[in-house]
Design an enzyme around this catalytic site. Structure first.
Site, PDB file in Angstrom:
ATOM      1  N   ASP A   1      -3.204   8.624   7.509  1.00  0.00           N
ATOM      2  CA  ASP A   1      -4.140   7.779   8.261  1.00  0.00           C
ATOM      3  C   ASP A   1      -3.346   7.091   9.372  1.00  0.00           C
ATOM      4  O   ASP A   1      -2.257   7.545   9.718  1.00  0.00           O
ATOM      5  CB  ASP A   1      -4.915   6.820   7.335  1.00  0.00           C
ATOM      6  CG  ASP A   1      -4.025   5.809   6.609  1.00  0.00           C
ATOM      7  OD1 ASP A   1      -2.878   5.595   7.047  1.00  0.00           O
ATOM      8  OD2 ASP A   1      -4.485   5.231   5.597  1.00  0.00           O
TER       9      ASP A   1
ATOM     10  N   SER B   1       0.810  -1.219   0.000  1.00  0.00           N
ATOM     11  CA  SER B   1       0.000   0.000   0.000  1.00  0.00           C
ATOM     12  C   SER B   1       0.846   1.272   0.000  1.00  0.00           C
ATOM     13  O   SER B   1       0.355   2.330  -0.386  1.00  0.00           O
ATOM     14  CB  SER B   1      -0.931   0.008   1.214  1.00  0.00           C
ATOM     15  OG  SER B   1      -0.188  -0.101   2.410  1.00  0.00           O
TER      16      SER B   1
ATOM     17  N   HIS C   1      -0.372   5.041   7.104  1.00  0.00           N
ATOM     18  CA  HIS C   1       0.347   5.586   5.949  1.00  0.00           C
ATOM     19  C   HIS C   1       0.710   7.054   6.152  1.00  0.00           C
ATOM     20  O   HIS C   1      -0.076   7.826   6.692  1.00  0.00           O
ATOM     21  CB  HIS C   1      -0.514   5.428   4.690  1.00  0.00           C
ATOM     22  CG  HIS C   1      -0.940   4.014   4.453  1.00  0.00           C
ATOM     23  ND1 HIS C   1      -2.186   3.554   4.804  1.00  0.00           N
ATOM     24  CD2 HIS C   1      -0.255   2.954   3.949  1.00  0.00           C
ATOM     25  CE1 HIS C   1      -2.271   2.255   4.498  1.00  0.00           C
ATOM     26  NE2 HIS C   1      -1.113   1.870   3.986  1.00  0.00           N
TER      27      HIS C   1
END
Ligand code: NAG
Ligand code: NAG
Ligand code: NAG
Ligand code: NAG
Length: 382
Positions: free
Chosen positions: A326, A42, A329
């Site tokens: 977040d 991610s 991340h």
């Protein structure tokens, strides 16, 4: 470049395109390398998970609030670290995700990264579907086959050895495997030392697959400070006193990184016609001095999974002050700092043995291998 005008008249478009890609260093508007391929999770995903059945996807606001194209599936308010490296290398466009890449754009590179993916096939499976590293490599195999059909084998291998291959993977083998003992067995089967060795053994095979597929400039990013994310602190707690991070996560990641550095040394010794480098994605500790005032909290409102932003929620206003976007991340602002480090640092603790900029400048010494491609080699053009 002197003969470019005559080539313009004499050669079909595809050869002209290859010529441009191969001599791109002498044209200002062209990037420093002709192509850039991205593998990972991610931290690098730019939309590959959007149509997968998984909770690890973010093609909704407020993701992308600071990105020109809005929410794209990037796990960031803006750009990922890889996006910024791509800009620093002089690319005019971001590298397209494999899921939507089409036609000749694959000649400039493809982004295979997928949220929740790991080195091990099973890592992240409790979150749903993902394109794990082995699948990313087989996607790359089919892309390089297509490139060979487009350009002919000789021109294709000439092009592919000039690209940079960026790989950042391993975080999910820890946070979505080893440190989820309620789902995975690995922490009962391996000590942290053994697990790092096991991961690096698998990873070594994967990197060799990439080499066997024509890669000669490989930038391998370590696992970051996975114990310092707001999510890690919320789940595991900290020891409360000296550290604001979860030490057991960070020290496990360090074991992986130490072995990765050794692997880079070995690969550079064994595969002398290629260059490998290690990049440290989290070497900067004094966040406050860099102008970030919040290093221990997410900018956006976190949903019940404890990781991702609540869809449609209002994020913090001063996003450049936050290390984390977040709960897992980092923000565009932070990504810019680590991307700039990876690209240009002169400190061997950050880029070993060389930074991305220097890797881009390396001439592939296998131009001397007598590999002179014939003009008429090409056939199929898509
Ligand atoms: C997802 O599927 C839609 C509809 O088929 C398509 O338009 C879109 O390009 C796909 N996106 C990705 C990232 O695969
Ligand atoms: C964990 O180990 C047990 C016993 O060896 C096995 O039955 C189970 O399938 C394993 N679970 C996973 C997720 O690998
Ligand atoms: C490098 O070569 C040595 C000696 O042949 C070998 O033992 C080692 O496994 C190789 N390392 C890698 C990463 O291929
Ligand atoms: C973050 O750190 C600040 C001090 O630097 C502290 O006041 C605050 O409680 C911390 N927040 C969290 C969520 O731990």
């Amino acid at each position: 470049m002197a003969n470019l005008a005559s080539m313009l008249q004499a050669q079909p478009w595809w050869l002209l395109l290859v010529s441009f890609l191969l001599v791109s260093n002498c044209v200002n508007a062209e990037p420093q390398v002709p192509c850039y391929f991205i593998f990972g999770d991610s931290l690098s995903d730019s939309g590959n998970n959007n149509n997968l059945t998984t909770t690890a996807k973010v093609n909704y606001p407020p993701y992308g609030i600071d990105f020109s194209k809005g929410p794209t599936g990037r796990f960031s308010n803006g750009r990922t670290m890889q996006d910024i490296i791509v800009q620093l290398l002089g690319f005019q466009e971001f590298i397209p995700p494999f899921a939507t890449s089409r036609g000749h754009e694959i000649l400039k590179g493809v982004n295979y990264a997928s949220g929740s993916a790991g080195i091990l096939d099973e890592s992240g499976q409790q979150l749903g579907d993902r394109v794990n590293m082995n699948m990313q490599l087989s996607n790359h195999q089919s892309v390089t086959s297509t490139i060979a059909e487009m350009l002919g084998k000789c021109w294709a291998s000439k092009l592919l050895r000039k690209c940079i291959y960026a790989v950042q993977i391993g975080s999910n083998d820890y946070i979505n495997n080893y440190f989820k003992p309620e789902v995975y067995n690995t922490s009962r089967l391996f000590t942290p030392h053994q697990y790092a060795a096991y991961l690096i053994q698998q990873y070594s095979q994967q990197i060799k697959t990439l080499y066997n597929n024509g890669a000669r400039k490989l930038a391998l990013f370590g696992v970051g400070s996975i114990g310092c994310t707001p999510n890690a602190m919320a789940i595991h707690g900290t020891d409360g006193s000296t550290s604001t991070c979860v030490e057991k996560l960070n020290s496990a990641a360090q074991l992986f990184n130490q072995r990765l550095i050794s692997l880079v040394d070995e690969l550079n010794t064994n595969l002398t016609d290629a260059k490998f480098t290690y990049l440290n994605p989290s070497g900067i500790s004094s966040t406050n001095s860099l102008g970030f005032t919040v290093a221990n909290a997410s900018c956006c409102e976190i949903g019940s999974n404890g990781e991702l932003c609540v869809p449609g929620s209002e994020p913090c206003g001063d996003r450049s002050q936050y290390v984390f976007w977040d709960a897992v991340h980092t923000s565009d602002a932070w990504n810019e700092i680590i991307a700039t480090e990876a690209y240009a640092t002169e400190f061997s603790g950050q880029a070993y043995p060389l930074n991305i900029k220097k890797m881009a400048q390396l001439q592939s010494n296998n131009d001397a291998d007598g590999d002179i491609c014939e003009i008429g080699e090409n056939h199929e053009v898509i």
